[in-house]
Motif scaffolding. Structure first.
Motif, PDB file in Angstrom:
ATOM      1  N   GLY A   1      37.952  46.558 -13.945  1.00 18.33           N
ATOM      2  CA  GLY A   1      39.243  46.237 -13.237  1.00 18.33           C
ATOM      3  C   GLY A   1      39.360  44.593 -13.136  1.00 18.33           C
ATOM      4  O   GLY A   1      40.309  44.213 -12.835  1.00 18.33           O
TER       5      GLY A   1
ATOM      6  N   TRP B   1      34.350  50.498  -8.198  1.00 16.93           N
ATOM      7  CA  TRP B   1      34.221  52.027  -8.486  1.00 16.93           C
ATOM      8  C   TRP B   1      33.358  52.635  -8.033  1.00 16.93           C
ATOM      9  O   TRP B   1      33.181  53.783  -7.204  1.00 16.93           O
ATOM     10  N   TYR B   2      31.918  52.110  -7.893  1.00 12.96           N
ATOM     11  CA  TYR B   2      30.686  52.665  -7.416  1.00 12.96           C
ATOM     12  C   TYR B   2      30.727  52.929  -5.900  1.00 12.96           C
ATOM     13  O   TYR B   2      29.892  53.634  -5.439  1.00 12.96           O
TER      14      TYR B   2
ATOM     15  N   TYR C   1      40.216  48.086  -6.989  1.00 11.04           N
ATOM     16  CA  TYR C   1      39.506  49.213  -6.428  1.00 11.04           C
ATOM     17  C   TYR C   1      38.657  49.704  -7.775  1.00 11.04           C
ATOM     18  O   TYR C   1      37.588  50.242  -7.731  1.00 11.04           O
ATOM     19  N   PHE C   2      39.223  49.429  -8.845  1.00 13.44           N
ATOM     20  CA  PHE C   2      38.309  50.114 -10.116  1.00 13.44           C
ATOM     21  C   PHE C   2      37.170  49.039 -10.391  1.00 13.44           C
ATOM     22  O   PHE C   2      36.167  49.342 -11.062  1.00 13.44           O
TER      23      PHE C   2
ATOM     24  N   PHE D   1      32.966  54.349  -4.289  1.00 14.15           N
ATOM     25  CA  PHE D   1      33.464  55.591  -3.926  1.00 14.15           C
ATOM     26  C   PHE D   1      32.580  56.849  -4.223  1.00 14.15           C
ATOM     27  O   PHE D   1      32.449  57.477  -3.088  1.00 14.15           O
TER      28      PHE D   1
END
Length: 793
Positions: free
Chosen positions: A756, A32-33, A28-29, A35
């Motif tokens: 990530g 991240w963009y 998920y990291f 989100f």
């Protein structure tokens, strides 16, 4: 051997089933963009949703339903309770609840409030309803099917003129119009600044169904007879009007049902009075005529006594006949109930059991009529009421027959008494006896006339004083704040959706993506050592894409440093003396040529004589990347056509970096590689070069690599990030377990060191951001990243 393989497979399966929480969170990291992108989109949608959606308000009112069972006195109340125990006070309230929610009442509300014609106008992004504020009023006479489907637009030009839809023709108010929507008259409405509005015609039945969905009728306390009505609408005034009108219609319907019995009773009494009045007039004229003709002024005391006795007995006999007549009317009504028969007056019957049965029968009839209007014929409750009606009808008929038999006995006794009195009258002189007979008929008619007059007054009084069974407790009150949409819930929902969608998208992409994403996946499945990692080239060199570029080994870029680290790690291959290295992969496009060329260049820069041989005889690409001719090469050497020194070329990258291209494509590459000249060629080249790198075909597609591997010191298997699929890793694991390739190691190519990825593996796993060549592509547009993610590039 098989036992060893089975243990290895089980170990592999156990490794693949391990759940790595850090790895799961890291994905998920890495993206991240997504989100902030979806959060912005979700909040934008929520903002426009709140701007477009009309707020809905809730309006409530409460009414009290009076219990009809209260007020019955003494034994009658007890008998009625015993005979109709299934219909207590709560059941009555439930019945009224269903009546209030009936389709018939709501349709009547729509017609009286003219809700089937609605007016809307645009107010910013929102469409508002112009209930009681519309500048025009339409009185529809006929609406076509097209009119129910499409709204009609009206453009107001001035105080007296308007236009329809997109037509140019001007019309005036108070005229009758015929068009595709129907026939109607348009008049001026309220004062308003609205210039353009739409008129919606709705079918009454469909609108009633929709309005009933927004109406709820509940009993807050099961022990009370109070009902709470709640109606939801975007217009507060309309919701109040709907509830008020619904209660008015309900009250009128209830009063109509209650007055039906009194009205029928009045008709029955008026008919009887008409007959008795005529008969009484005839008898009085007979008395007057007899006295005149016979000259009688008084009768004897004995005659008077007989007359009084006969009068009293006749009164009783008359009452019996009246009761028998009433019982016959009751029997006729029960037999023809539902066919327009006149209901009898229950208070003219003395028997309490019959009164209670008739009361119950009338209540069941009213309930059946209400349910017949609001429910289907097969409704279980309607069937139950029909069953109870049949049972009650049978009980009434039996009771009437019993009463009639008792009345017949009483009538016979009274007639016997009259016979004895008549015999006594024979002793009276003829004139007096005749006069007593006429007087007797007069007394009978007078008593019956006075009785009917009394009952008519009582019935008229009851009819005039009829009141409803319900009473309004609280007038309709609307909520100050809308019940929906709730802004806090919408914003919170938008935030949750803005987080859930990228989470689901990332999980879906990872579920659908069967390519290698992490270093641990290679180590788990192949159980092979990773000799080095090569990062993804993000910039072009000499006009070529990064993945096809020849890196300038004097630079301080991240990838150049990784190749230096890979060059250093070569000393750990085997016993440290591996000089002939083969590069292969599972499929094409995984970067064999890119890695072999740049590793050879790195070795040359470390003052090593390096020869790169192109043994991909089926689809050669080395000469294109190094921009050297490929007219002659390794295929010529393998067929014995010339010496290798005649075909080796300098690459121009470094003086100590030479290349032997593949040469012309032969028709039989596998036969050339296995004809015995390859090991001789490599043995001669070992004497001249420090390192010999062989670019071979993909092992997963052809067998050429297996033939070459027999003559090399080590095999470097290229695995490309987000390109090589997991099934290919299993093939590497099989090669490792079977020892098919000597000193097999893996090079992880094209790794994207985004947020990530990993925990800082090797030399290049942590922060190359300070290198100048990488800084240009460090920050990318969100749209480009998303496109890259979806394209798995």
């Amino acid at each position: 051997m098989n036992h060893h393989a089975t243990s290895a497979d089980q170990e592999l399966l156990d490794d693949e089933q391990d759940f790595n929480l850090n790895e799961y969170i890291a994905r998920y990291f890495r993206y991240w963009y997504l989100f902030p992108v979806f959060l912005v989109l979700a909040f934008t949608v929520a903002f426009f949703y709140l701007q477009i959606t009309q707020p809905v308000y809730s309006t409530k009112t409460t009414i009290l339903i009076k219990d009809e069972k209260k007020g019955l006195g003494g034994s009658q109340g007890d008998i009625l309770t015993e005979l109709s125990s299934q219909f207590g006070g709560n059941k009555l309230v439930e019945n009224e609840l269903e009546v209030i929610k009936s389709q018939t009442l709501m349709e009547q509300v729509i017609k009286e409030l003219t809700l089937d014609v609605s007016y809307t106008a645009k107010e910013g992004l929102r469409t508002v309803n112009l209930y009681k504020t519309s500048p025009v009023i339409i009185k529809a006479e006929v609406i076509t099917p097209f009119g129910f489907q499409e709204p009609m637009t009206i453009h107001i030009e001035d105080s007296t003129h308007f236009r329809f839809n997109d037509e140019d023709k001007i019309f005036t108010f108070n005229q009758r119009f015929n068009n595709a929507w129907g026939a109607f008259v348009i008049t001026k409405g309220a004062q308003s600044d609205v210039q353009d509005l739409k008129v919606h015609f709705t079918d009454v039945e469909n609108l009633a169904e929709n309005m009933l969905k927004r109406l709820s009728v509940e009993q807050p306390n099961i022990k009370s007879t109070v009902l709470e009505l709640t109606y939801e609408d975007s217009n507060v005034q309309r919701s109040k009007d709907v509830l008020n009108k619904l209660l008015d219609v309900y009250v009128q319907s209830s009063l109509s049902d209650k007055n039906s019995e009194a009205s029928n009773t009045l008709k029955f009494i008026e008919n009887r009075l008409g007959l008795i009045t005529g008969e009484l007039g005839d008898v009085e004229r007979d008395v007057e005529s007899y006295k005149t003709n016979q000259g009688i002024t008084d009768i004897s005391a004995e005659s008077q006594l007989f007359l009084e006795n006969i009068k009293e007995n006749d009164t009783k006999l008359n009452e019996v006949n009246t009761k028998i007549s009433i019982l016959e009317s009751v029997d006729n009504y029960i037999q023809n109930a539902g066919e327009g028969a006149v209901a009898p007056a229950t208070y003219m019957i003395d028997d309490p059991v019959l009164v209670s049965l008739l009361t119950k029968f009338n209540e069941l009839e009213l309930q059946r009529e209400r349910y017949a209007r609001t429910t289907s014929p097969n409704n279980p409750l309607l069937e139950t009421i029909n069953t109870q009606l049949a049972g009650t009808r049978q009980s009434i008929r039996e009771n009437v027959q019993n009463l009639k038999r008792g009345m017949a006995v009483t009538k016979k006794n009274l007639e016997n008494i009259n016979t004895r009195f008549s015999a006594g009258l024979r002793s009276i002189p003829k004139k007096e006896r005749e006069f007593v007979g006429i007087k007797r008929q007069q007394s009978i008619k007078e008593e019956l006339y006075l009785y009917l007059l009394k009952k008519r007054e009582e019935t008229a009084l009851a009819y005039a004083s009829t009141v409803t069974d319900s009473r309004l407790i609280d007038a309709p009150i609307a909520t100050f704040n809308p019940i929906k949409p709730k802004k806090a819930v919408v914003w919170l929902g938008a935030g949750v959706i803005g987080i859930i969608i990228p989470v689901l998208l990332i999980n879906l992409l990872f579920m659908l993506n069967n390519t290698v994403q992490r270093r641990e996946e290679i180590e788990k499945v192949t159980h092979s050592s990773i000799l080095g990692e090569i990062g993804q080239m993000k910039v072009q060199v000499n006009g070529l894409p990064g993945e096809e570029s020849i890196i300038k080994m004097t630079s301080r870029s991240a990838v150049a440093e990784q190749f230096r680290a890979l060059r250093t790690n070569l000393q750990y291959l085997g016993d440290g003396s591996c000089r002939v290295l083969m590069f292969t992969s599972s499929i094409g496009g995984e970067g064999k040529s890119f890695v072999s060329i740049n590793l050879a260049a790195s070795l040359a820069y470390s003052d090593k004589r390096v020869l790169l041989i192109g043994l991909d005889l089926r689809k050669p690409t080395l000469h294109d990347r190094l921009m050297v001719p490929n007219k002659f090469g390794a295929s010529n050497c393998l067929i014995g056509q010339g010496h290798y020194e005649d075909f080796i070329q300098n690459t121009g990258v470094h003086p100590k970096f030479d290349v032997l291209t593949s040469g012309p494509i032969p028709p039989n590459p596998s036969e050339l590689l296995s004809n015995g000249r390859l090991p001789v060629l490599l043995a001669e080249l070992r004497e001249k070069y420090d390192y010999i790198l062989i670019d071979s075909p993909p092992y997963g597609l052809v067998t050429d690599s297996a033939l070459i591997a027999e003559h090399v010191d080590a095999t470097l298997y290229i695995v490309r990030f987000n390109y090589t699929i997991h099934d290919h890793l299993k093939r590497i694991g099989e090669l490792q377990r079977m020892r098919r390739f000597t000193n097999l190691s893996v090079i992880f190519n094209g790794v994207n060191y985004g947020v990530g990825y990993g925990y800082g593996y090797g030399y290049g796993g942590y922060g190359y951001g300070y290198y100048a060549e990488e800084s240009e592509g460090a920050v990318k547009a969100v749209g480009s990243r998303f496109k890259k993610l979806v394209g798995k590039s």
